[in-house]
Design a protein around this motif. Structure first.
Motif, PDB file in Angstrom:
ATOM      1  N   VAL A   2      30.369 -17.624  26.126  1.00 53.21           N
ATOM      2  CA  VAL A   2      29.514 -16.930  25.178  1.00 53.21           C
ATOM      3  C   VAL A   2      28.151 -16.707  25.809  1.00 53.21           C
ATOM      4  CG1 VAL A   2      28.363 -17.098  22.947  1.00 53.21           C
ATOM      5  CG2 VAL A   2      30.717 -17.914  23.209  1.00 53.21           C
ATOM      6  N   GLN A   3      27.649 -15.518  25.671  1.00 53.60           N
ATOM      7  CA  GLN A   3      26.299 -15.214  26.159  1.00 53.60           C
ATOM      8  C   GLN A   3      25.446 -14.757  24.993  1.00 53.60           C
ATOM      9  OE1 GLN A   3      26.827 -12.357  29.354  1.00 53.60           O
ATOM     10  NE2 GLN A   3      26.781 -13.999  30.858  1.00 53.60           N
ATOM     11  N   LEU A   4      24.213 -15.213  24.979  1.00 55.90           N
ATOM     12  CA  LEU A   4      23.258 -14.823  23.949  1.00 55.90           C
ATOM     13  C   LEU A   4      22.147 -14.038  24.616  1.00 55.90           C
ATOM     14  CD1 LEU A   4      22.999 -18.200  21.987  1.00 55.90           C
ATOM     15  CD2 LEU A   4      24.574 -16.308  21.611  1.00 55.90           C
ATOM     16  N   VAL A   5      21.934 -12.832  24.153  1.00 56.75           N
ATOM     17  CA  VAL A   5      20.939 -11.957  24.756  1.00 56.75           C
ATOM     18  C   VAL A   5      19.792 -11.771  23.771  1.00 56.75           C
ATOM     19  CG1 VAL A   5      20.493  -9.694  25.755  1.00 56.75           C
ATOM     20  CG2 VAL A   5      22.726 -10.794  26.072  1.00 56.75           C
ATOM     21  N   GLU A   6      18.617 -12.249  24.150  1.00 54.39           N
ATOM     22  CA  GLU A   6      17.438 -12.150  23.301  1.00 54.39           C
ATOM     23  C   GLU A   6      16.573 -10.980  23.743  1.00 54.39           C
ATOM     24  OE1 GLU A   6      17.175 -16.968  23.513  1.00 54.39           O
ATOM     25  OE2 GLU A   6      16.903 -15.517  25.127  1.00 54.39           O
ATOM     26  N   SER A   7      15.827 -10.448  22.794  1.00 48.71           N
ATOM     27  CA  SER A   7      14.862  -9.401  23.104  1.00 48.71           C
ATOM     28  C   SER A   7      13.769  -9.411  22.049  1.00 48.71           C
ATOM     29  CB  SER A   7      15.532  -8.024  23.161  1.00 48.71           C
ATOM     30  OG  SER A   7      16.118  -7.706  21.907  1.00 48.71           O
ATOM     31  N   GLY A   8      12.665  -8.730  22.343  1.00 43.23           N
ATOM     32  CA  GLY A   8      11.620  -8.557  21.343  1.00 43.23           C
ATOM     33  C   GLY A   8      10.362  -9.346  21.556  1.00 43.23           C
ATOM     34  N   GLY A   9      10.323 -10.211  22.553  1.00 44.54           N
ATOM     35  CA  GLY A   9       9.107 -10.960  22.804  1.00 44.54           C
ATOM     36  C   GLY A   9       8.015 -10.055  23.342  1.00 44.54           C
ATOM     37  N   GLY A  10       6.806 -10.591  23.409  1.00 41.63           N
ATOM     38  CA  GLY A  10       5.699  -9.812  23.927  1.00 41.63           C
ATOM     39  C   GLY A  10       4.368 -10.425  23.605  1.00 41.63           C
ATOM     40  N   LEU A  11       3.343  -9.602  23.749  1.00 43.10           N
ATOM     41  CA  LEU A  11       1.962 -10.032  23.522  1.00 43.10           C
ATOM     42  C   LEU A  11       1.464  -9.432  22.215  1.00 43.10           C
ATOM     43  CD1 LEU A  11      -0.708 -11.278  24.670  1.00 43.10           C
ATOM     44  CD2 LEU A  11      -1.127  -9.042  25.719  1.00 43.10           C
TER      45      LEU A  11
END
Length: 124
Positions: A2-11
């Motif tokens: 299983v792979q979990l792909v995160e996105s949306g981080g930033g400053l």
């Protein structure tokens, strides 16, 4: 695997908002609940929020209650963490995790799979 792909981080400036996303590679094998944890420099990783795929039960750490919202989209097979009213102390690497437990666990050891993490930086 299983792979979990995160996105949306930033400053973002204090008081601002960000939305994190996490998409498991295969929900049937990714367990029954998803969680978000975070780790700031020099600190231990801590629980933020969790949600069950079935029923959508949620649970939050006291430090984020009322400001963060965890949600899911069963069609898109994606879990979100909407973060509002961000504070400098919210800055950390945020991790998505999956557990086979059927409840909203806040215990790190109960999570079987982890994402790579996404950085959230909050400026004052």
């Amino acid at each position: 695997q299983v792979q979990l792909v995160e996105s949306g981080g930033g400053l973002v400036q204090a008081g601002g908002s960000l939305r994190l996303s996490c998409a498991p590679s295969g929900r049937t094998s990714s367990g029954n609940a998803m969680g978000w944890f975070r780790q700031a420099p020099g600190k231990e990783r801590e629980f933020v929020a969790a949600i069950t795929w079935r029923g959508g039960s949620t649970f939050y750490a006291d430090s984020v209650k009322g400001r963060f919202t965890i949600s899911k989209d069963n069609v898109k097979n994606t879990v979100y963490l909407q973060m509002n009213s961000l504070k400098p102390e919210d800055a950390a690497v945020y991790y998505c995790a999956a557990t086979s437990k059927a409840w909203t666990s806040s215990i790190e050891a109960e999570y079987n799979y982890w994402g790579q993490g996404t950085q959230v930086t909050v400026t004052s």
